[in-house]
Design a protein around this motif. Structure first.
Motif, mmCIF file in Angstrom:
data_model
loop_
_atom_site.group_PDB
_atom_site.id
_atom_site.type_symbol
_atom_site.label_atom_id
_atom_site.label_comp_id
_atom_site.label_asym_id
_atom_site.label_seq_id
_atom_site.Cartn_x
_atom_site.Cartn_y
_atom_site.Cartn_z
ATOM 1 N N VAL A 60 22.162 33.027 37.159
ATOM 2 C CA VAL A 60 21.176 32.983 36.083
ATOM 3 C C VAL A 60 21.765 33.656 34.845
ATOM 4 C CG1 VAL A 60 18.860 33.728 35.382
ATOM 5 C CG2 VAL A 60 19.277 32.962 37.739
ATOM 6 N N MET A 61 21.617 33.003 33.707
ATOM 7 C CA MET A 61 22.147 33.550 32.461
ATOM 8 C C MET A 61 21.189 34.593 31.898
ATOM 9 S SD MET A 61 25.149 32.455 31.897
ATOM 10 C CE MET A 61 25.461 32.912 30.213
ATOM 11 N N ASP A 62 21.057 35.691 32.635
ATOM 12 C CA ASP A 62 20.282 36.813 32.122
ATOM 13 C C ASP A 62 21.176 37.605 31.173
ATOM 14 O OD1 ASP A 62 22.007 38.233 33.807
ATOM 15 O OD2 ASP A 62 20.445 38.838 35.210
ATOM 16 N N GLY A 63 20.665 38.666 30.618
ATOM 17 C CA GLY A 63 21.431 39.432 29.640
ATOM 18 C C GLY A 63 22.768 39.911 30.168
ATOM 19 N N GLN A 64 22.782 40.412 31.394
ATOM 20 C CA GLN A 64 24.017 40.935 31.988
ATOM 21 C C GLN A 64 25.053 39.828 32.156
ATOM 22 O OE1 GLN A 64 23.467 42.629 35.886
ATOM 23 N NE2 GLN A 64 25.518 43.486 35.949
ATOM 24 N N ARG A 106 26.426 38.624 28.743
ATOM 25 C CA ARG A 106 27.439 39.526 28.173
ATOM 26 C C ARG A 106 28.776 39.372 28.894
ATOM 27 N NH1 ARG A 106 22.852 42.560 27.861
ATOM 28 N NH2 ARG A 106 23.210 43.587 29.849
ATOM 29 N N LYS A 107 28.713 39.218 30.206
ATOM 30 C CA LYS A 107 29.930 39.068 31.012
ATOM 31 C C LYS A 107 30.724 37.837 30.581
ATOM 32 C CE LYS A 107 31.124 38.672 35.938
ATOM 33 N NZ LYS A 107 30.542 38.635 37.285
ATOM 34 N N GLY A 108 30.028 36.766 30.251
ATOM 35 C CA GLY A 108 30.706 35.510 29.944
ATOM 36 C C GLY A 108 30.812 35.162 28.477
ATOM 37 N N TYR A 109 30.438 36.085 27.608
ATOM 38 C CA TYR A 109 30.393 35.775 26.179
ATOM 39 C C TYR A 109 31.699 35.154 25.676
ATOM 40 C CZ TYR A 109 30.099 36.246 21.149
ATOM 41 O OH TYR A 109 30.112 35.981 19.811
ATOM 42 N N THR A 148 38.896 38.004 30.325
ATOM 43 C CA THR A 148 39.526 38.804 31.374
ATOM 44 C C THR A 148 40.625 37.958 32.012
ATOM 45 O OG1 THR A 148 38.078 38.015 33.148
ATOM 46 C CG2 THR A 148 37.302 39.941 31.866
ATOM 47 N N ASP A 149 41.511 38.601 32.736
ATOM 48 C CA ASP A 149 42.557 37.850 33.441
ATOM 49 C C ASP A 149 41.944 36.859 34.419
ATOM 50 O OD1 ASP A 149 44.577 39.155 32.057
ATOM 51 O OD2 ASP A 149 44.928 40.626 33.640
ATOM 52 N N GLU A 150 40.860 37.271 35.085
ATOM 53 C CA GLU A 150 40.180 36.362 36.028
ATOM 54 C C GLU A 150 39.630 35.140 35.308
ATOM 55 O OE1 GLU A 150 37.458 39.431 37.670
ATOM 56 O OE2 GLU A 150 37.918 38.445 39.571
ATOM 57 N N GLN A 151 39.045 35.345 34.137
ATOM 58 C CA GLN A 151 38.507 34.222 33.378
ATOM 59 C C GLN A 151 39.617 33.278 32.921
ATOM 60 O OE1 GLN A 151 36.375 36.590 30.494
ATOM 61 N NE2 GLN A 151 34.390 36.131 31.432
ATOM 62 N N LYS A 152 40.734 33.829 32.454
ATOM 63 C CA LYS A 152 41.863 32.990 32.043
ATOM 64 C C LYS A 152 42.354 32.147 33.210
ATOM 65 C CE LYS A 152 43.573 36.300 28.644
ATOM 66 N NZ LYS A 152 44.613 37.290 28.364
ATOM 67 N N THR A 153 42.497 32.782 34.363
ATOM 68 C CA THR A 153 42.962 32.060 35.549
ATOM 69 C C THR A 153 41.977 30.958 35.917
ATOM 70 O OG1 THR A 153 44.172 33.980 36.353
ATOM 71 C CG2 THR A 153 43.591 32.306 37.982
ATOM 72 N N TRP A 168 35.842 25.636 38.449
ATOM 73 C CA TRP A 168 34.534 25.455 37.829
ATOM 74 C C TRP A 168 33.523 26.475 38.340
ATOM 75 C CZ3 TRP A 168 35.480 22.689 33.814
ATOM 76 C CH2 TRP A 168 36.486 21.714 33.855
ATOM 77 N N LEU A 169 33.462 26.657 39.626
ATOM 78 C CA LEU A 169 32.528 27.629 40.195
ATOM 79 C C LEU A 169 32.936 29.044 39.809
ATOM 80 C CD1 LEU A 169 29.999 28.026 41.848
ATOM 81 C CD2 LEU A 169 31.404 27.944 43.919
ATOM 82 N N GLY A 170 34.230 29.304 39.785
ATOM 83 C CA GLY A 170 34.726 30.607 39.365
ATOM 84 C C GLY A 170 34.303 30.944 37.945
ATOM 85 N N MET A 171 34.337 29.950 37.064
ATOM 86 C CA MET A 171 33.918 30.196 35.683
ATOM 87 C C MET A 171 32.444 30.593 35.627
ATOM 88 S SD MET A 171 35.925 27.442 33.301
ATOM 89 C CE MET A 171 36.512 26.181 34.434
ATOM 90 N N LEU A 172 31.614 29.937 36.429
ATOM 91 C CA LEU A 172 30.198 30.305 36.451
ATOM 92 C C LEU A 172 30.009 31.714 36.993
ATOM 93 C CD1 LEU A 172 28.363 27.074 37.647
ATOM 94 C CD2 LEU A 172 28.946 27.805 35.334
ATOM 95 N N ARG A 173 30.732 32.043 38.051
ATOM 96 C CA ARG A 173 30.638 33.390 38.623
ATOM 97 C C ARG A 173 31.063 34.456 37.619
ATOM 98 N NH1 ARG A 173 33.335 31.318 44.037
ATOM 99 N NH2 ARG A 173 31.449 30.948 45.264
ATOM 100 N N LEU A 174 31.985 34.099 36.740
ATOM 101 C CA LEU A 174 32.539 35.048 35.774
ATOM 102 C C LEU A 174 31.784 35.044 34.448
ATOM 103 C CD1 LEU A 174 36.281 34.315 36.565
ATOM 104 C CD2 LEU A 174 35.018 36.418 37.113
ATOM 105 N N GLY A 175 30.595 34.479 34.449
ATOM 106 C CA GLY A 175 29.744 34.518 33.265
ATOM 107 C C GLY A 175 29.659 33.243 32.471
#
Length: 131
Positions: free
Chosen positions: A13-17, A20-23, A55-60, A67-74
């Motif tokens: 869920v795209m709540d505030g937290q 911010r994580k995925g901005y 983050t390095d995780e987001q770049k990877t 695709w699922l990783g990107m959602l998990r990372l914001g």
């Protein structure tokens, strides 16, 4: 904060937290709206990503098209889908990749009414049924 929806498996869920994580990840995806940015990204994906505070995780996740990783990372599905469009991929392809099935299997699952509710209501329910 502990939100009730955090117990729903596969739900980001795209709540505030989470927002911010995925901005920065989402701003990268939005940058692909411009042709000149798509051209630059196409030339050297890793170098283009350095323009964003990912983050390095987001770049990877972006480089591996996790695709699922990107959602998990914001990542927001509407923004990350811009990357899928860049790759010439359909929403069914992305859904299949996130569900570990083929594009056609995912399409057929949706036509048939979607995923069964059993086992998908809560993480606690999954744990109980697994063991």
């Amino acid at each position: 904060m502990n939100r009730e929806y955090r117990d729903i498996p596969g739900t980001y869920v795209m709540d505030g937290q989470h927002c911010r994580k995925g901005y920065h990840l989402n701003m990268f995806c939005m940058s692909l709206n411009k042709a000149e940015n798509r051209d630059e990204f196409r030339k050297d994906e890793a170098a283009y990503l350095e323009k964003f505070k990912l983050t390095d995780e987001q770049k990877t996740a972006v480089l591996e098209r996790d695709w699922l990783g990107m959602l998990r990372l914001g990542g927001n599905i509407y923004y990350t889908f811009k990357l899928a469009i860049f790759d010439g991929r359909s929403m069914q392809f992305v859904g299949g990749a996130m569900s570990d099935v083929t594009e056609e299997e995912f399409r057929q699952m949706m036509v048939s009414g979607g995923r069964p509710v059993e086992g998908n209501r809560s993480k606690k329910e999954q744990e109980q049924s697994n063991g």
